[in-house]
Design a protein around this motif. Structure first.
Motif: not given
Ligand code: AMP
Ligand code: GLY
Length: 424
Positions: A185-186, A188, A192
């Motif tokens: 993924e890009e 972001l 949060e």
């Molecule tokens: P997730 O379990 O997919 O929510 O990812 C765990 C953590 O990784 C998130 O709470 C973010 O801090 C970080 N994260 C996930 N995807 C991204 C993204 N595309 N860009 C920036 N940080 C991300």
């Protein structure tokens, strides 16, 4: 009615605490529960993932309604099996829980229905994944497709870290079959926040917002954990942002799931990045956040059980939720060593002194009772939660409560809520 709550964490303690206050609840059972839950519910020794055991218990003991805490039980189809046995249950069935169980499914759904999220690629082959990384450049985020206990996401600052992440997940098999496919993924930018809504298959009713602190140490340093603290509401989610989230994320997702023949019931938890272009979805979860659920339960004035039953029955239109106009803040106390290796069995004293403070509830996340003593039985052990008129006052009260607890083997972050307190 007789209610069975499935799970054993701080989230389930707070759900039991709220359900026990409902006039609709005649009897409350929790499987498997913990020492804190045992103060408000009867605990039965059936594991949260033991779907056969849960169904056998529920059918054999006159359970009328089941509330499922953890995602593993949902993805394993506990709601489907309860419904087949004629018992109503709160939570999505296995076909709908795939929204959390497969990141690839979630990304494709967002793409198809125009729900804002990061640009991405899906790969089941390491070389193709690495070519994509080379083309996109860093920073970039590598994710295992399936459930990985919150650890399957690797934020990579440069290309080499990203190649290593691919090897770790796809070649070394760090997350088993959950890493057969990866998502890239890009990255972001933004802040949060978590947003929760109750969903009955057709409609969604927003709950309030929350923010958690994933890194283990003060200043958001160190490795990620399940969450070292949380507070609600989250000031970054202003009423205008909340409306945008409902209009662009929650309502379209509920409609999309129905259109896909996977009507969604339960709590829809959107992990969001609030950036310059508005909210974008990082992940969906099919359950309440832990520890975010605990501050939410401290602020809810309405009958939780009535609302959960309405979700299961498809009658959310009859429900309006009232919230206290206050803030709630939770500090996690964990065993020294967490999130790495930690010992179990140290004794915790003076919990009753903390609980006795006005506006404080100590939710148990990993404890065990033995001969009248409370012992640590996990990494995250306690969620010391305080409610007060402002987030600054809630923070002060929560740390006052933490400091009354006698547990030399425990530690906590000292800065939970810093963003929100800085804004107020
Ligand atoms: P997730 O379990 O997919 O929510 O990812 C765990 C953590 O990784 C998130 O709470 C973010 O801090 C970080 N994260 C996930 N995807 C991204 C993204 N595309 N860009 C920036 N940080 C991300
Ligand atoms: N607190 C993050 C989660 O429940 O996934």
């Amino acid at each position: 009615m007789k209610v069975l709550v499935v799970g054993s964490g701080g989230r389930e303690h707070s759900l039991c605490w709220a359900i026990a206050q409902s006039p609709l609840c005649d009897a409350l059972v929790c499987a498997p529960g913990n020492a804190g839950i045992a103060q408000v519910a009867e605990c039965v020794d059936v594991a949260a993932e033991d779907v056969d055991g849960l169904v056998a218990y529920a059918t054999g003991n006159g359970v009328d309604f089941v509330v499922v805490g953890p995602e593993s039980a949902l993805v394993a189809g506990v709601v489907d099996r309860m419904e087949e046995a004629g018992i109503k249950a709160f939570g999505p069935n296995a076909r709908a829980a795939v929204l959390e169980g497969s990141k690839g499914f979630m990304k494709d759904l967002c793409g198809k229905y125009g729900i804002p999220t990061a640009e991405y690629g899906r790969f089941d082959e390491p070389d193709a994944a690495k070519e994509f990384i080379l083309r996109q450049g860093a920073p970039i985020v590598v994710k295992a497709d399936g459930l990985a206990g919150g650890k399957g996401v690797i934020v990579c600052r440069n290309e080499n870290e990203a190649y290593a992440a691919i090897d770790h997940i796809m070649i070394e098999g760090a997350f088993g079959t959950s890493g057969d496919e990866v998502l890239i993924e890009e990255f972001l930018e933004g802040e949060e926040a978590s947003f929760f809504a109750l969903v009955d298959g057709k409609r969604a009713v927003p709950l309030i917002s929350a923010q958690d602190h994933k890194p283990v140490y003060d200043g958001d340093e160190g490795p990620n954990t399940g969450g070292m603290g949380a507070y609600s509401p989250a000031p970054v989610i202003t009423p205008a942002v909340a409306k945008t989230i409902m209009d662009r994320v929650i309502t379209p997702t509920v409609k999309a799931m129905a259109a896909e023949g996977r009507p969604y019931k339960g709590v829809l938890y959107a992990g969001l990045m609030i950036g310059p272009e508005g909210p974008r979805v990082l992940e969906f979860n099919a359950r309440f956040g832990d520890p975010e659920c605990q501050p939410l339960m401290m602020l809810l004035e309405s009958d939780l059980l009535e609302a959960l039953v309405a979700c299961a029955e498809g009658s959310l239109d009859e429900v309006t939720l009232k919230w206290r106009d206050e803030s709630a803040l939770l500090v996690v106390m964990a065993t020294e060593g967490y999130p790495g290796y930690y010992p179990k069995g140290s004794e915790i004293r003076d919990l009753d002194k903390a609980d006795a403070l006005d506006g404080v509830v100590v939710f148990h996340a990993g404890t065990k009772g033995e001969n009248g003593r409370i012992l640590a039985d996990g990494g995250r052990v306690l969620g010391v939660t305080a409610r007060a008129p402002t987030v600054a006052a809630a923070q002060k009260l929560a740390y006052r409560a933490v400091d009354t607890i006698d547990w030399p083997e425990g530690f906590c972050r000292r800065d939970i809520g810093w963003r929100a307190v800085g804004r107020s």
